[in-house]
Design a protein around this motif. Sequence first.
Motif, PDB file in Angstrom:
ATOM      1  N   TYR A 117       0.841  -1.202   0.000  1.00 28.95           N
ATOM      2  CA  TYR A 117       0.000   0.000   0.000  1.00 28.95           C
ATOM      3  C   TYR A 117       0.877   1.254   0.000  1.00 28.95           C
ATOM      4  O   TYR A 117       0.580   2.232  -0.669  1.00 28.95           O
ATOM      5  N   ARG A 118       1.993   1.212   0.746  1.00 32.41           N
ATOM      6  CA  ARG A 118       2.939   2.337   0.723  1.00 32.41           C
ATOM      7  C   ARG A 118       3.431   2.573  -0.704  1.00 32.41           C
ATOM      8  O   ARG A 118       3.479   3.712  -1.166  1.00 32.41           O
ATOM      9  N   ALA A 119       3.776   1.499  -1.395  1.00 31.06           N
ATOM     10  CA  ALA A 119       4.253   1.620  -2.777  1.00 31.06           C
ATOM     11  C   ALA A 119       3.169   2.213  -3.670  1.00 31.06           C
ATOM     12  O   ALA A 119       3.442   3.082  -4.502  1.00 31.06           O
ATOM     13  N   ARG A 120       1.951   1.738  -3.513  1.00 32.17           N
ATOM     14  CA  ARG A 120       0.848   2.236  -4.339  1.00 32.17           C
ATOM     15  C   ARG A 120       0.639   3.732  -4.123  1.00 32.17           C
ATOM     16  O   ARG A 120       0.504   4.502  -5.077  1.00 32.17           O
ATOM     17  N   LEU A 121       0.623   4.161  -2.869  1.00 30.91           N
ATOM     18  CA  LEU A 121       0.423   5.585  -2.585  1.00 30.91           C
ATOM     19  C   LEU A 121       1.600   6.417  -3.093  1.00 30.91           C
ATOM     20  O   LEU A 121       1.407   7.514  -3.624  1.00 30.91           O
ATOM     21  N   LEU A 142       8.886   7.893  -7.125  1.00 34.79           N
ATOM     22  CA  LEU A 142       8.760   6.596  -7.788  1.00 34.79           C
ATOM     23  C   LEU A 142       9.891   5.656  -7.386  1.00 34.79           C
ATOM     24  O   LEU A 142       9.678   4.443  -7.260  1.00 34.79           O
ATOM     25  N   ASP A 143      11.075   6.200  -7.138  1.00 34.16           N
ATOM     26  CA  ASP A 143      12.185   5.374  -6.655  1.00 34.16           C
ATOM     27  C   ASP A 143      11.861   4.788  -5.279  1.00 34.16           C
ATOM     28  O   ASP A 143      12.113   3.602  -5.019  1.00 34.16           O
ATOM     29  N   ILE A 144      11.303   5.609  -4.410  1.00 33.56           N
ATOM     30  CA  ILE A 144      10.909   5.131  -3.077  1.00 33.56           C
ATOM     31  C   ILE A 144       9.797   4.103  -3.200  1.00 33.56           C
ATOM     32  O   ILE A 144       9.809   3.064  -2.527  1.00 33.56           O
ATOM     33  N   GLY A 150       9.227  -3.478  -3.894  1.00 30.40           N
ATOM     34  CA  GLY A 150      10.147  -4.607  -3.925  1.00 30.40           C
ATOM     35  C   GLY A 150      10.099  -5.421  -2.652  1.00 30.40           C
ATOM     36  O   GLY A 150      10.237  -6.639  -2.683  1.00 30.40           O
ATOM     37  N   THR A 151       9.864  -4.767  -1.528  1.00 32.79           N
ATOM     38  CA  THR A 151       9.765  -5.497  -0.261  1.00 32.79           C
ATOM     39  C   THR A 151       8.392  -6.124  -0.100  1.00 32.79           C
ATOM     40  O   THR A 151       8.203  -6.989   0.742  1.00 32.79           O
ATOM     41  N   MET A 157       2.958  -4.662  -9.460  1.00 33.09           N
ATOM     42  CA  MET A 157       3.082  -3.287  -9.006  1.00 33.09           C
ATOM     43  C   MET A 157       4.465  -2.732  -9.335  1.00 33.09           C
ATOM     44  O   MET A 157       4.586  -1.615  -9.815  1.00 33.09           O
ATOM     45  N   VAL A 158       5.502  -3.520  -9.094  1.00 31.46           N
ATOM     46  CA  VAL A 158       6.855  -3.064  -9.371  1.00 31.46           C
ATOM     47  C   VAL A 158       7.007  -2.809 -10.875  1.00 31.46           C
ATOM     48  O   VAL A 158       7.608  -1.815 -11.278  1.00 31.46           O
ATOM     49  N   GLY A 159       6.434  -3.662 -11.697  1.00 33.23           N
ATOM     50  CA  GLY A 159       6.480  -3.451 -13.144  1.00 33.23           C
ATOM     51  C   GLY A 159       5.803  -2.159 -13.545  1.00 33.23           C
ATOM     52  O   GLY A 159       6.309  -1.408 -14.394  1.00 33.23           O
ATOM     53  N   SER A 160       4.669  -1.868 -12.937  1.00 35.52           N
ATOM     54  CA  SER A 160       3.953  -0.629 -13.221  1.00 35.52           C
ATOM     55  C   SER A 160       4.767   0.584 -12.782  1.00 35.52           C
ATOM     56  O   SER A 160       4.841   1.585 -13.495  1.00 35.52           O
ATOM     57  N   ILE A 161       5.389   0.483 -11.632  1.00 39.35           N
ATOM     58  CA  ILE A 161       6.226   1.578 -11.136  1.00 39.35           C
ATOM     59  C   ILE A 161       7.429   1.774 -12.060  1.00 39.35           C
ATOM     60  O   ILE A 161       7.816   2.909 -12.357  1.00 39.35           O
ATOM     61  N   GLU A 162       8.007   0.671 -12.547  1.00 40.54           N
ATOM     62  CA  GLU A 162       9.135   0.784 -13.476  1.00 40.54           C
ATOM     63  C   GLU A 162       8.705   1.496 -14.762  1.00 40.54           C
ATOM     64  O   GLU A 162       9.467   2.289 -15.317  1.00 40.54           O
ATOM     65  N   MET A 163       7.506   1.238 -15.234  1.00 37.94           N
ATOM     66  CA  MET A 163       7.022   1.937 -16.428  1.00 37.94           C
ATOM     67  C   MET A 163       6.884   3.431 -16.148  1.00 37.94           C
ATOM     68  O   MET A 163       7.239   4.260 -16.986  1.00 37.94           O
TER      69      MET A 163
END
Length: 179
Positions: A117-121, A142-144, A150-151, A157-163
Amino acid sequence: MSLILALLAQVGPFVTPESRPVSPLPPELQERRKADRGTDETEKPKTDLERCLADTRSKPEQAAVSAEKWLRKSEAMERARAGHCLGVALVRLQLWDEAAAAFVEGRDALAGEDPAYRARLGAMAGNALLAEGETESALDLLDIAKEDGGTADQPVMVGSIEMDRARALVALGREDEAE
């Protein structure tokens, strides 16, 4: 250069919430909602977050005021959900900087818990800043978000963040990194 064009074709332009058919409700809450309701999606929202997000569609100004009050009186997960809803309401009002701040406030309320959820926000905050044109700040968030994701062991989600990161890097003229 053709690799950069291929990347841009895959990633595409930034889309606003109105043009993107993605629910702002986190996937785990979408699944719980479907399980609670069966397959009938016509019922009224049951959780505070669901109600607030529903309000953002029809009355975003009112939803923003309600979410702000909710945010100020909440802690931990409830504060994260309130920041999430406030951010979505502000996105619908195209108040990108304010939306990013609300998403970050929600993310920070989780302080080490629920990394997905932290990553999503964090990713939502980064995208709000991308819409505002604050690409460097967006990339930082986005790096954070990528680290948090990743954790969380959330490969989609990580793939979406990488995009999203790739879009930011291309906007910054850092095509080699985006590649």
